[in-house]
Structure formats: structure tokens, C-alpha cells
Design a protein around this motif. Structure first.
Motif, PDB file in Angstrom:
ATOM      1  N   THR A  49      -3.912   8.448  -3.920  1.00 29.40           N
ATOM      2  CA  THR A  49      -3.534   7.248  -4.663  1.00 29.40           C
ATOM      3  C   THR A  49      -3.239   7.595  -6.118  1.00 29.40           C
ATOM      4  OG1 THR A  49      -4.858   5.837  -3.227  1.00 29.40           O
ATOM      5  CG2 THR A  49      -4.303   4.947  -5.387  1.00 29.40           C
ATOM      6  N   TYR A  97       0.814  -1.208   0.000  1.00 29.93           N
ATOM      7  CA  TYR A  97       0.000   0.000   0.000  1.00 29.93           C
ATOM      8  C   TYR A  97       0.853   1.265   0.000  1.00 29.93           C
ATOM      9  CZ  TYR A  97      -4.016   2.924   1.272  1.00 29.93           C
ATOM     10  OH  TYR A  97      -5.009   3.863   1.290  1.00 29.93           O
ATOM     11  N   GLY A 128       1.924   1.766  -3.937  1.00 33.25           N
ATOM     12  CA  GLY A 128       0.725   2.494  -4.322  1.00 33.25           C
ATOM     13  C   GLY A 128      -0.498   1.634  -4.588  1.00 33.25           C
ATOM     14  N   THR A 134      -4.097  -0.214  -4.220  1.00 27.63           N
ATOM     15  CA  THR A 134      -5.391   0.244  -3.718  1.00 27.63           C
ATOM     16  C   THR A 134      -5.932  -0.783  -2.727  1.00 27.63           C
ATOM     17  OG1 THR A 134      -6.607  -0.885  -5.456  1.00 27.63           O
ATOM     18  CG2 THR A 134      -5.903   1.375  -5.912  1.00 27.63           C
TER      19      THR A 134
END
Length: 190
Positions: free
Chosen positions: A120, A82, A86, A88
Motif C-alpha cells: 500500500t 482498493y 490505493g 486502505t
């Protein structure tokens, strides 16, 4: 129809609320206590309530029964995905075999902070830009080693404009363009 014969009053009195609470807090479910004690479901719940037992949900029971070290490793792995890659919450759920809510819970248990959708998107855009810059640097190295722009475009399945743009982004000093065809004197009229 009750699958278990009714317990005698002596047997039911021997199962104290404190004994049921101790077993429940050690991880037993209400159904397991019913089976072990021979008491009805309602009687077990009443005795647990009388003993002041804090009841848990089914997911809390599953979590309690899981290997704590394995859960911690999974949570740490999800946090790495995460924060450093990156990912989700949907991707974390797929990686963990959980729901989005379960993945979020694991992330928080590992000390992670849930980010917004915009955060994000910014992380992913920065990662794409970094990857594109690496490609630009590799194209520059090949170009400076003597490869032509059309060769680079063909090798990487890029258009000529994309190769020129990436070379420019990498700060490449371009070679002068060659004029193909007969040489001509600029002072002479055709």
C-alpha cells in the motif's frame, strides 16, 4: 417470564423439524421461528438440530437479507477503490459503512486480493510521484510560455527551489539568468 403462552402439545407436534429448517434456510431467524410457532427458544433450536440444519451467525443472516445486487455493486466499488486508487481497508470501511473486517470480506467477495502495508505504501508513493510529475509538466508549460520562476512560485505557493526542482524534473530547458543592475565590461577593473 415467557411472553408467549405455552403451545399445546398438538400445536407443537404440528411444527416439524423439517418445516422449521425450511423456514430457517429461507432466511428466518430463530427468534422469528419462536414467535411464529409458539415454541420455546430451546425447542426450536433442538428441532433445527434434529433436522440437520447448519446454523448461521447473525452477520450471515444480515448478509443473506441484503439485496444481493446492491452488495455486489458495493463490493465491486470497494475493489476499484482498493486496486485502482490505493485505498486502505480503513478507508474502504468508512466508504461502505462497515468495519475493517466487513470491508475486507466484501473486497474478497469481489475477487480482490488483500495487500500488505508495504504494498500500500509503494502504491501511494507511486501515485504521489505521478501527481508531482503532472504538476512539473504544467509548470514547464507555463515557464516555456514566458512565466518566470518567481511568478510560478507565487502562483503555486512553492519555494523557488521547489519550482526549480520541478522544472528540472520535467526536463525544462532553462532560460539564461538575467543580471539586473548596471552593465559592466568584464575586461575593465572596477
Amino acid at each position: 417470564m415467557n411472553p408467549h403462552p405455552p403451545a399445546t402439545s398438538d400445536a407443537s407436534e404440528a411444527v416439524t423439524p423439517q418445516a422449521l429448517r425450511k423456514q430457517y434456510e429461507a432466511g428466518a431467524t430463530v427468534d422469528e421461528l419462536v414467535t411464529a410457532s409458539g415454541l420455546s427458544y430451546g425447542t426450536v433450536l433442538n428441532r433445527l438440530h434434529d433436522a440437520g440444519t447448519v446454523m448461521r451467525t447473525s452477520w450471515q443472516t444480515r448478509r443473506m437479507r441484503q439485496n444481493p445486487q446492491a452488495r455486489q455493486r458495493l463490493a465491486a466499488h470497494l475493489r476499484t477503490l482498493y486496486e485502482q486508487h490505493g485505498a486502505t481497508l480503513t478507508e474502504l470501511a468508512a466508504a461502505a459503512g462497515e468495519t475493517r473486517r466487513g470491508a475486507r470480506r466484501l473486497l474478497i467477495e469481489a475477487g480482490g486480493t488483500v495487500r500488505t502495508t508495504q504494498q500500500t505504501l509503494r502504491i501511494r508513493a507511486a501515485a504521489r510521484a505521478a501527481e508531482r510529475y503532472k504538476v512539473a509538466l504544467s509548470l514547464r508549460a507555463r515557464y516555456e510560455a514566458g512565466a518566470t520562476v518567481p511568478e510560478l512560485a507565487k502562483e503555486h505557493s512553492y519555494s523557488l527551489a521547489t519550482v526549480y526542482r520541478l522544472l528540472h524534473q520535467a526536463g525544462t530547458h532553462m532560460r539564461p539568468q538575467h543580471t539586473h543592475g548596471p552593465a559592466h565590461d568584464p575586461w575593465k577593473r572596477p
